[in-house]
Design a protein around this motif. Structure first.
Motif, PDB file in Angstrom:
ATOM      1  N   ASP A  43     -28.044  58.779  -6.823  1.00 35.83           N
ATOM      2  CA  ASP A  43     -28.480  57.787  -7.799  1.00 35.83           C
ATOM      3  C   ASP A  43     -29.752  57.124  -7.278  1.00 35.83           C
ATOM      4  OD1 ASP A  43     -28.773  55.892  -9.755  1.00 35.83           O
ATOM      5  OD2 ASP A  43     -26.974  54.752  -9.222  1.00 35.83           O
ATOM      6  N   HIS A  44     -30.881  57.407  -7.919  1.00 38.88           N
ATOM      7  CA  HIS A  44     -32.171  56.894  -7.439  1.00 38.88           C
ATOM      8  C   HIS A  44     -32.330  55.397  -7.667  1.00 38.88           C
ATOM      9  CE1 HIS A  44     -33.626  60.824  -6.378  1.00 38.88           C
ATOM     10  NE2 HIS A  44     -33.216  61.286  -7.561  1.00 38.88           N
ATOM     11  N   GLN A  45     -31.470  54.807  -8.488  1.00 42.81           N
ATOM     12  CA  GLN A  45     -31.521  53.364  -8.704  1.00 42.81           C
ATOM     13  C   GLN A  45     -30.612  52.611  -7.746  1.00 42.81           C
ATOM     14  OE1 GLN A  45     -30.603  52.734 -12.814  1.00 42.81           O
ATOM     15  NE2 GLN A  45     -32.657  53.277 -13.491  1.00 42.81           N
ATOM     16  N   MET A  46     -29.889  53.334  -6.923  1.00 41.66           N
ATOM     17  CA  MET A  46     -28.977  52.729  -5.947  1.00 41.66           C
ATOM     18  C   MET A  46     -29.774  51.857  -4.983  1.00 41.66           C
ATOM     19  SD  MET A  46     -25.780  53.039  -4.813  1.00 41.66           S
ATOM     20  CE  MET A  46     -24.866  52.620  -3.381  1.00 41.66           C
ATOM     21  N   GLN A  47     -29.222  50.716  -4.629  1.00 42.17           N
ATOM     22  CA  GLN A  47     -29.875  49.832  -3.666  1.00 42.17           C
ATOM     23  C   GLN A  47     -29.000  49.740  -2.424  1.00 42.17           C
ATOM     24  OE1 GLN A  47     -31.150  46.130  -5.276  1.00 42.17           O
ATOM     25  NE2 GLN A  47     -32.482  47.121  -6.747  1.00 42.17           N
ATOM     26  N   MET A  48     -29.633  49.895  -1.255  1.00 48.15           N
ATOM     27  CA  MET A  48     -28.930  49.879   0.027  1.00 48.15           C
ATOM     28  C   MET A  48     -29.486  48.753   0.886  1.00 48.15           C
ATOM     29  SD  MET A  48     -26.958  52.626  -0.077  1.00 48.15           S
ATOM     30  CE  MET A  48     -26.611  53.240   1.523  1.00 48.15           C
ATOM     31  N   GLY A  49     -28.603  48.174   1.703  1.00 47.59           N
ATOM     32  CA  GLY A  49     -29.003  47.149   2.656  1.00 47.59           C
ATOM     33  C   GLY A  49     -28.273  47.367   3.971  1.00 47.59           C
ATOM     34  N   LEU A  50     -28.742  46.719   5.034  1.00 50.59           N
ATOM     35  CA  LEU A  50     -28.147  46.863   6.362  1.00 50.59           C
ATOM     36  C   LEU A  50     -27.827  45.499   6.944  1.00 50.59           C
ATOM     37  CD1 LEU A  50     -30.490  49.532   7.978  1.00 50.59           C
ATOM     38  CD2 LEU A  50     -28.141  49.862   7.241  1.00 50.59           C
ATOM     39  N   GLY A  51     -26.686  45.439   7.643  1.00 48.07           N
ATOM     40  CA  GLY A  51     -26.287  44.214   8.321  1.00 48.07           C
ATOM     41  C   GLY A  51     -25.709  44.531   9.685  1.00 48.07           C
ATOM     42  N   LEU A  52     -25.779  43.573  10.589  1.00 47.55           N
ATOM     43  CA  LEU A  52     -25.226  43.703  11.940  1.00 47.55           C
ATOM     44  C   LEU A  52     -24.084  42.720  12.098  1.00 47.55           C
ATOM     45  CD1 LEU A  52     -28.575  43.810  13.935  1.00 47.55           C
ATOM     46  CD2 LEU A  52     -27.199  45.731  13.130  1.00 47.55           C
ATOM     47  N   MET A  53     -22.996  43.147  12.731  1.00 50.31           N
ATOM     48  CA  MET A  53     -21.803  42.312  12.805  1.00 50.31           C
ATOM     49  C   MET A  53     -21.595  41.605  14.143  1.00 50.31           C
ATOM     50  SD  MET A  53     -18.983  44.438  10.627  1.00 50.31           S
ATOM     51  CE  MET A  53     -18.820  45.762  11.787  1.00 50.31           C
ATOM     52  N   ALA A  54     -22.303  41.981  15.198  1.00 51.76           N
ATOM     53  CA  ALA A  54     -22.068  41.353  16.503  1.00 51.76           C
ATOM     54  C   ALA A  54     -22.960  40.128  16.681  1.00 51.76           C
ATOM     55  CB  ALA A  54     -22.317  42.344  17.630  1.00 51.76           C
ATOM     56  N   GLY A  55     -22.565  39.285  17.595  1.00 51.06           N
ATOM     57  CA  GLY A  55     -23.311  38.064  17.852  1.00 51.06           C
ATOM     58  C   GLY A  55     -22.573  36.860  17.305  1.00 51.06           C
ATOM     59  N   GLN A  56     -23.286  35.754  17.184  1.00 54.60           N
ATOM     60  CA  GLN A  56     -22.653  34.528  16.705  1.00 54.60           C
ATOM     61  C   GLN A  56     -22.369  34.570  15.213  1.00 54.60           C
ATOM     62  OE1 GLN A  56     -25.124  31.296  17.955  1.00 54.60           O
ATOM     63  NE2 GLN A  56     -24.446  31.442  20.072  1.00 54.60           N
ATOM     64  N   GLN A  57     -23.155  35.332  14.467  1.00 58.51           N
ATOM     65  CA  GLN A  57     -22.932  35.447  13.030  1.00 58.51           C
ATOM     66  C   GLN A  57     -23.464  36.790  12.540  1.00 58.51           C
ATOM     67  OE1 GLN A  57     -25.068  32.171  11.419  1.00 58.51           O
ATOM     68  NE2 GLN A  57     -27.051  33.144  11.554  1.00 58.51           N
ATOM     69  N   THR A  58     -23.045  37.183  11.357  1.00 57.60           N
ATOM     70  CA  THR A  58     -23.526  38.419  10.756  1.00 57.60           C
ATOM     71  C   THR A  58     -25.004  38.262  10.413  1.00 57.60           C
ATOM     72  OG1 THR A  58     -21.351  38.801   9.802  1.00 57.60           O
ATOM     73  CG2 THR A  58     -23.177  40.011   8.860  1.00 57.60           C
ATOM     74  N   GLN A  59     -25.791  39.290  10.724  1.00 60.92           N
ATOM     75  CA  GLN A  59     -27.226  39.262  10.434  1.00 60.92           C
ATOM     76  C   GLN A  59     -27.544  40.324   9.393  1.00 60.92           C
ATOM     77  OE1 GLN A  59     -29.249  40.095  14.056  1.00 60.92           O
ATOM     78  NE2 GLN A  59     -28.733  38.159  14.998  1.00 60.92           N
ATOM     79  N   ILE A  60     -28.285  39.948   8.385  1.00 64.94           N
ATOM     80  CA  ILE A  60     -28.769  40.902   7.395  1.00 64.94           C
ATOM     81  C   ILE A  60     -30.163  41.303   7.840  1.00 64.94           C
ATOM     82  CG2 ILE A  60     -29.350  41.293   4.978  1.00 64.94           C
ATOM     83  CD1 ILE A  60     -26.345  40.806   5.565  1.00 64.94           C
ATOM     84  N   ILE A  61     -30.334  42.586   8.189  1.00 65.41           N
ATOM     85  CA  ILE A  61     -31.647  43.024   8.673  1.00 65.41           C
ATOM     86  C   ILE A  61     -32.471  43.692   7.588  1.00 65.41           C
ATOM     87  CG2 ILE A  61     -30.958  43.195  11.081  1.00 65.41           C
ATOM     88  CD1 ILE A  61     -30.697  46.207  10.686  1.00 65.41           C
ATOM     89  N   CYS A  62     -31.834  44.092   6.507  1.00 68.37           N
ATOM     90  CA  CYS A  62     -32.551  44.676   5.376  1.00 68.37           C
ATOM     91  C   CYS A  62     -31.792  44.322   4.099  1.00 68.37           C
ATOM     92  CB  CYS A  62     -32.671  46.197   5.540  1.00 68.37           C
ATOM     93  SG  CYS A  62     -33.544  46.994   4.193  1.00 68.37           S
ATOM     94  N   THR A  63     -32.413  43.565   3.241  1.00 70.27           N
ATOM     95  CA  THR A  63     -31.780  43.217   1.972  1.00 70.27           C
ATOM     96  C   THR A  63     -31.752  44.461   1.078  1.00 70.27           C
ATOM     97  OG1 THR A  63     -33.908  42.497   1.091  1.00 70.27           O
ATOM     98  CG2 THR A  63     -32.495  40.805   2.076  1.00 70.27           C
TER      99      THR A  63
END
Length: 89
Positions: A43-63
């Protein structure tokens, strides 16, 4: 209607366990890359993002975005640190 998917990676110090080759971290990166490619081809309209779970809080590195190269570029260069606490995620 376009879908959105977030991939959460375990970047804790446990993910770099070197008992076996490839490491857990290398397997996560490979799997995330394959998932990004296959879902975006479906699906070319699909949107993907990346997050990291370690550390003091979850980090979103790519919306969420539909740019495959942008999401894939964020996979490399991620630092492993801290411990994973699922109660805070």
């Amino acid at each position: 209607m376009p879908e959105a998917m977030m991939i959460l990676l375990d970047n804790s110090s446990y993910s770099i366990n070197g008992d076996y080759i490839p490491t857990r971290w290398a397997c996560q990166i490979d799997c995330a890359g394959l998932l990004i490619q296959s879902r975006m081809e479906q699906d070319h309209q699909m949107q993907m993002g990346l997050g990291l779970m370690a550390g003091q809080q979850t980090q979103i590195i790519c919306t969420p975005t539909s740019d495959v190269e942008k999401v894939s570029a964020y996979l490399y260069g991620i630092k492993q640190c801290g411990t994973l606490n699922l109660c805070q995620v």
